[in-house]
Design a protein around this motif. Structure first.
Motif, PDB file in Angstrom:
ATOM      1  N   GLU A 426       0.861  -1.178   0.000  1.00  0.00           N
ATOM      2  CA  GLU A 426       0.000   0.000   0.000  1.00  0.00           C
ATOM      3  C   GLU A 426       0.901   1.233   0.000  1.00  0.00           C
ATOM      4  O   GLU A 426       1.356   1.687   1.049  1.00  0.00           O
ATOM      5  CB  GLU A 426      -0.928  -0.009   1.216  1.00  0.00           C
ATOM      6  N   LEU A 427       1.135   1.762  -1.187  1.00  0.00           N
ATOM      7  CA  LEU A 427       2.099   2.856  -1.322  1.00  0.00           C
ATOM      8  C   LEU A 427       1.442   4.216  -1.138  1.00  0.00           C
ATOM      9  O   LEU A 427       1.590   5.118  -1.961  1.00  0.00           O
ATOM     10  CB  LEU A 427       2.803   2.776  -2.671  1.00  0.00           C
ATOM     11  N   ASN A 428       0.740   4.367  -0.041  1.00  0.00           N
ATOM     12  CA  ASN A 428       0.199   5.679   0.308  1.00  0.00           C
ATOM     13  C   ASN A 428       1.309   6.545   0.888  1.00  0.00           C
ATOM     14  O   ASN A 428       2.244   6.044   1.516  1.00  0.00           O
ATOM     15  CB  ASN A 428      -0.926   5.550   1.343  1.00  0.00           C
ATOM     16  N   PHE A 429       1.177   7.853   0.676  1.00  0.00           N
ATOM     17  CA  PHE A 429       2.092   8.767   1.350  1.00  0.00           C
ATOM     18  C   PHE A 429       2.049   8.506   2.853  1.00  0.00           C
ATOM     19  O   PHE A 429       0.978   8.339   3.436  1.00  0.00           O
ATOM     20  CB  PHE A 429       1.720  10.226   1.065  1.00  0.00           C
ATOM     21  N   GLY A 430       3.222   8.446   3.459  1.00  0.00           N
ATOM     22  CA  GLY A 430       3.311   8.230   4.901  1.00  0.00           C
ATOM     23  C   GLY A 430       3.561   6.806   5.315  1.00  0.00           C
ATOM     24  O   GLY A 430       3.833   6.552   6.492  1.00  0.00           O
ATOM     25  N   ASN A 431       3.490   5.853   4.376  1.00  0.00           N
ATOM     26  CA  ASN A 431       3.664   4.448   4.741  1.00  0.00           C
ATOM     27  C   ASN A 431       5.155   4.105   4.776  1.00  0.00           C
ATOM     28  O   ASN A 431       5.729   3.617   3.800  1.00  0.00           O
ATOM     29  CB  ASN A 431       2.919   3.538   3.769  1.00  0.00           C
ATOM     30  N   GLY A 432       5.768   4.353   5.918  1.00  0.00           N
ATOM     31  CA  GLY A 432       7.198   4.127   6.065  1.00  0.00           C
ATOM     32  C   GLY A 432       7.602   2.676   5.970  1.00  0.00           C
ATOM     33  O   GLY A 432       8.678   2.350   5.455  1.00  0.00           O
ATOM     34  N   LEU A 433       6.774   1.776   6.459  1.00  0.00           N
ATOM     35  CA  LEU A 433       7.111   0.354   6.392  1.00  0.00           C
ATOM     36  C   LEU A 433       7.097  -0.148   4.955  1.00  0.00           C
ATOM     37  O   LEU A 433       7.912  -0.999   4.575  1.00  0.00           O
ATOM     38  CB  LEU A 433       6.139  -0.453   7.260  1.00  0.00           C
ATOM     39  N   ALA A 434       6.187   0.387   4.146  1.00  0.00           N
ATOM     40  CA  ALA A 434       6.176   0.015   2.728  1.00  0.00           C
ATOM     41  C   ALA A 434       7.441   0.521   2.038  1.00  0.00           C
ATOM     42  O   ALA A 434       8.032  -0.171   1.199  1.00  0.00           O
ATOM     43  CB  ALA A 434       4.936   0.567   2.042  1.00  0.00           C
ATOM     44  N   GLN A 435       7.860   1.732   2.390  1.00  0.00           N
ATOM     45  CA  GLN A 435       9.100   2.265   1.828  1.00  0.00           C
ATOM     46  C   GLN A 435      10.279   1.363   2.177  1.00  0.00           C
ATOM     47  O   GLN A 435      11.111   1.029   1.314  1.00  0.00           O
ATOM     48  CB  GLN A 435       9.344   3.678   2.363  1.00  0.00           C
ATOM     49  N   LEU A 436      10.369   0.923   3.424  1.00  0.00           N
ATOM     50  CA  LEU A 436      11.462   0.036   3.838  1.00  0.00           C
ATOM     51  C   LEU A 436      11.390  -1.300   3.118  1.00  0.00           C
ATOM     52  O   LEU A 436      12.422  -1.867   2.731  1.00  0.00           O
ATOM     53  CB  LEU A 436      11.422  -0.165   5.357  1.00  0.00           C
ATOM     54  N   GLU A 437      10.178  -1.802   2.907  1.00  0.00           N
ATOM     55  CA  GLU A 437      10.040  -3.083   2.202  1.00  0.00           C
ATOM     56  C   GLU A 437      10.547  -2.989   0.767  1.00  0.00           C
ATOM     57  O   GLU A 437      11.138  -3.943   0.241  1.00  0.00           O
ATOM     58  CB  GLU A 437       8.584  -3.555   2.232  1.00  0.00           C
ATOM     59  N   LEU A 438      10.341  -1.841   0.132  1.00  0.00           N
ATOM     60  CA  LEU A 438      10.900  -1.657  -1.209  1.00  0.00           C
ATOM     61  C   LEU A 438      12.420  -1.799  -1.191  1.00  0.00           C
ATOM     62  O   LEU A 438      13.016  -2.403  -2.089  1.00  0.00           O
ATOM     63  CB  LEU A 438      10.508  -0.292  -1.763  1.00  0.00           C
ATOM     64  N   LEU A 439      13.062  -1.263  -0.164  1.00  0.00           N
ATOM     65  CA  LEU A 439      14.516  -1.405  -0.038  1.00  0.00           C
ATOM     66  C   LEU A 439      14.916  -2.862   0.146  1.00  0.00           C
ATOM     67  O   LEU A 439      15.878  -3.340  -0.479  1.00  0.00           O
ATOM     68  CB  LEU A 439      15.020  -0.578   1.148  1.00  0.00           C
ATOM     69  N   HIS A 440      14.192  -3.575   0.987  1.00  0.00           N
ATOM     70  CA  HIS A 440      14.529  -4.986   1.213  1.00  0.00           C
ATOM     71  C   HIS A 440      14.338  -5.801  -0.071  1.00  0.00           C
ATOM     72  O   HIS A 440      15.115  -6.720  -0.355  1.00  0.00           O
ATOM     73  CB  HIS A 440      13.682  -5.563   2.348  1.00  0.00           C
ATOM     74  N   GLN A 441      13.326  -5.458  -0.847  1.00  0.00           N
ATOM     75  CA  GLN A 441      13.125  -6.147  -2.128  1.00  0.00           C
ATOM     76  C   GLN A 441      14.289  -5.870  -3.079  1.00  0.00           C
ATOM     77  O   GLN A 441      14.729  -6.773  -3.806  1.00  0.00           O
ATOM     78  CB  GLN A 441      11.804  -5.702  -2.759  1.00  0.00           C
TER      79      GLN A 441
END
Length: 718
Positions: A426-441
């Motif tokens: 869920e790439l909503n603005f403010g979703n920090g955990l999603a941002q981190l998951e993109l890095l792990h991917q």
């Protein structure tokens, strides 16, 4: 794993013994060439002509890269080089900011030569080991480590199967491996990338320096343009250099006294004024987070807005009070009292493969806080620091990553992409955990994260071709130019800064020109001609740091009290004279402030012609996405409606009363695009270029760069 076990698994592929060249007047006059495809190691003589026209640093790097490549060479071709060089001032310890390396390669992001400026100890140690530059060419079959011992005069290429890939781990392993003691660790510097650089084009290079007080190898980044991707594509796991015996006279300068005197003057100024001015010793470049917010310059939600009520949660005082270790010297080269390399110690990681580890994080820089934070709508300082850590150790450019994720988040919120496309994120603005998951991917080489790691330019193509997105809208909101993501300043109200981003050689990076306050706040450059002069002088002046192996922060992050009454205070003339004194004191030359600019002009124009040689570098490539200039959407316009309506009345004589927002946006857009075109004309004229952005033969002759190979390129476009 025990480093003894790691080292025992090494296989020696080549060894070269040499007598380290003696430094004289800032130069060794030697470069080191290593081809890891055929395990060839050679020394080259640097000619007086190359020194005269290209000086050092990025200048020498661009010259070598031109010679090594063809116009059609791709970033992943074996002949593409990574060139690392300091400059004649690199390595002095008397003046702050003299430990920089400049890294040059053909970029996987832009398909153009990219240059990136990086701290750490590698550049000075390379010079003290006998080399003004290092050329890396070819491709290895398996992961290799290059080791340079500058005291013993030994260079080795070794197959290295067991060391980690991630930057913070491999830097620790190799510092431990090659040091004889804890004290000896400060004599080691490691270049590495990270596991994400194996998979994505926004890979960076980490340059280490050993922090004796914290007892940890810390990392500085050559971040822009995907240099780490090239490094890992060549199967280089690390380059390690060792040099023992750093002291203040190793450059063998002509006039040590003037160097000492100039350094003492700036050290005193920093001591007396830094706490009241930029607070670099407290928080580093993150000192401006709240300042940018106050002036509507902090990128928020993919550069739609310039401020946010939650900025207070990531203001500089939050990092100072809760995370950043205070009262500890933090220079990334000996003698730098500006001490901006801040660190959060014993930070516990909450996600990913290092969950539960307590680490030292170098940051946040302003760009990290703005890119990973506000631009993605994330105002949690712990999430920003964790993202900062993973970007560094995985080898990911924080600026590009933040800008790409912000773009993807806006596309998600506007329904251009959805959870099916993002793999459930869920790439909503403010979703920090999603941002981190993109890095792990990215690190794992899987999922939507890998696509994100290809850059905004690639995402636009995919979203149009696969998902039917409107290409014009994506081009408006996708903050990239020449394939490089825009760094973290909102330039909507500064035409000069739009030019400072757009009219560059490598793409929209603020290291060439940061003119927002001169232009927007202080109104010091009101006319097109004024702006053009600034967009000539400041890019040339800042280029000079990249020729010398210097950091630009000591130039304007403390300012002498006398500057308020100086002629041309924006240039900080006392500091300009400092640099002239340093250069003349080291080299024995006798340049003045005009020749300083000409030194940069030669290299700057060479890089422009290099771009043209590669089929780019013309006016059409200097256009900027419209979001950098003005409001794209109804929400953007209406968030600043009073400002924009007033501008329509005062600047255009257009009455906005009774008009729809869409009508007003259209009129505003026509005006701002025309302003940018007029600025482009003025800047090209000032730089001695044609209306299509090509340096004229007459201009190349006037600056002493009428080299036959350059004339051949430009004449095809005149």
């Amino acid at each position: 794993m025990d480093v003894t076990v790691l080292k025992e698994a090494h296989k020696l592929l080549a060894e070269y013994k040499y007598e380290p060249a003696k430094l004289d007047r800032g130069y060794t006059n030697k470069s080191l060439y290593i081809n890891i495809g055929d395990n060839r190691i050679e020394e080259k003589q640097i000619s007086e002509d190359v020194k005269e026209k290209f000086i050092g640093g990025k200048g020498v790097g661009l010259r070598y890269l031109w010679d090594a490549t063809k116009p059609e060479t791709k970033w992943n071709d074996p002949e593409n080089e990574i060139v690392i060089a300091g400059g004649p001032l690199c390595g002095i310890t008397q003046y702050p900011g003299a430990g920089k390396s400049l890294v040059v390669t053909i970029s996987p992001m832009t398909d153009l030569p990219i240059d990136s400026n990086v701290g750490g100890y590698f550049g000075p140690y390379l010079k003290f080991s006998g080399f003004d530059a290092l050329e890396l060419q070819g491709k290895a079959e398996k992961d290799v480590i290059i080791f340079i011992d500058g005291n013993e005069g030994i260079i080795r290429i070794e197959e290295a199967p067991l060391e980690a890939i991630d930057g913070h781990v491999v830097s620790e392993q190799l510092t431990e491996m090659y040091a004889n003691s804890e004290e000896d660790k400060k004599n080691i510097s490691v270049i590495s990338a990270g596991s994400a650089a194996d998979h994505v084009n926004i890979g960076l290079l980490n340059f280490s320096f050993y922090d004796m007080r914290r007892q940890v190898a810390r990392l500085k980044q050559a971040g822009r343009g995907g240099i780490g991707r090239v490094f890992r594509d060549k199967k280089i796991k690390a380059v390690v250099i060792k040099f023992k015996g750093t002291k203040g006279n190793l450059n063998n300068p002509v006039d040590q006294a003037i160097i000492n005197k100039t350094g003492i003057k700036l050290h005193k100024q920093i001591h007396d004024l830094d706490d009241q001015q930029c607070r670099m010793r407290q928080i580093g470049t993150a000192n401006i987070i709240e300042v940018m917010d106050e002036y509507d310059l902090l990128p928020v939600h993919n550069y739609q807005y310039g401020c946010h009520p939650d900025t207070k949660n990531i203001a500089s005082n939050v990092f100072i009070e809760k995370f950043i270790t205070q009262g500890m010297p933090d220079g990334c080269w000996f003698g730098c009292s500006l001490s901006c390399a801040k660190a959060a110690d014993h930070f516990e990681i909450q996600t990913g493969p290092y969950k539960g580890h307590k680490v030292t994080i170098d940051g946040p820089e302003y760009e990290n806080a703005a890119g990973l934070g506000s631009n993605c709508g994330i105002f949690d300082p712990a999430i920003i620091l964790e993202g900062n850590f993973y970007c560094d150790t995985y080898g990911v450019d924080t600026i590009s990553f933040g800008t790409i994720v912000a773009f993807a988040m806006e596309c998600y919120e506007r329904g251009i992409i959805d959870k099916e496309i993002t793999g459930g994120l869920e790439l909503n603005f403010g979703n920090g955990l999603a941002q981190l998951e993109l890095l792990h991917q990215m690190s794992r080489g899987e999922g939507f994260g890998v696509l994100v790691g290809m850059g905004v330019k690639k995402l636009k193509e995919v979203f149009v071709e696969k998902y039917g997105a409107d290409p014009d809208f994506l081009n408006d909101i996708g903050m990239e130019q020449k394939g490089l993501e825009v760094s973290e300043y909102l330039p909507k109200e500064s035409l000069a800064q739009q030019g400072g981003y757009g009219l560059t050689n490598k793409g929209p990076q603020h290291d060439e020109a940061w003119l927002i306050f001169m232009d927007m706040v202080n109104n010091q450059i009101p006319t097109f001609e004024d702006k053009a002069e600034a967009l000539h002088y400041f890019p040339m002046f800042r280029t000079w740091f990249g020729l010398m192996g210097m950091c630009k922060l000591p130039w304007n992050d403390t300012i002498p009290l006398s500057n308020a009454t100086a002629d041309e205070p924006a240039k900080i003339p006392e500091h300009v004279q400092n640099y002239i004194n340093l250069y003349n004191g080291v080299t024995g030359a006798n340049i003045d402030k005009y020749e300083l600019i000409r030194q940069s002009e030669r290299v700057y124009n060479f890089q422009r012609v290099f771009n043209i040689r590669r089929g780019k570098g013309l006016r059409k490539q200097d256009a900027m996405p419209y979001r950098s200039m003005g409001p794209v959407t109804k929400e953007e316009y209406e968030s600043r409606q009073e400002r924009y309506d007033k501008q329509l009345i005062e600047l255009l004589g257009y009455n906005p009363e009774g008009k729809t927002t869409e009508e007003k946006i259209k009129v505003m857009r026509e005006y701002r695009l025309d302003q940018y075109e007029q600025l482009t004309d003025a800047v090209y004229k000032r730089r001695g270029w044609t209306p299509n952005g090509v340096p004229t033969v007459e201009h190349l002759k006037s600056i002493g760069m009428d080299l036959p190979e350059l004339i051949e390129v430009v004449e095809k476009h005149l």
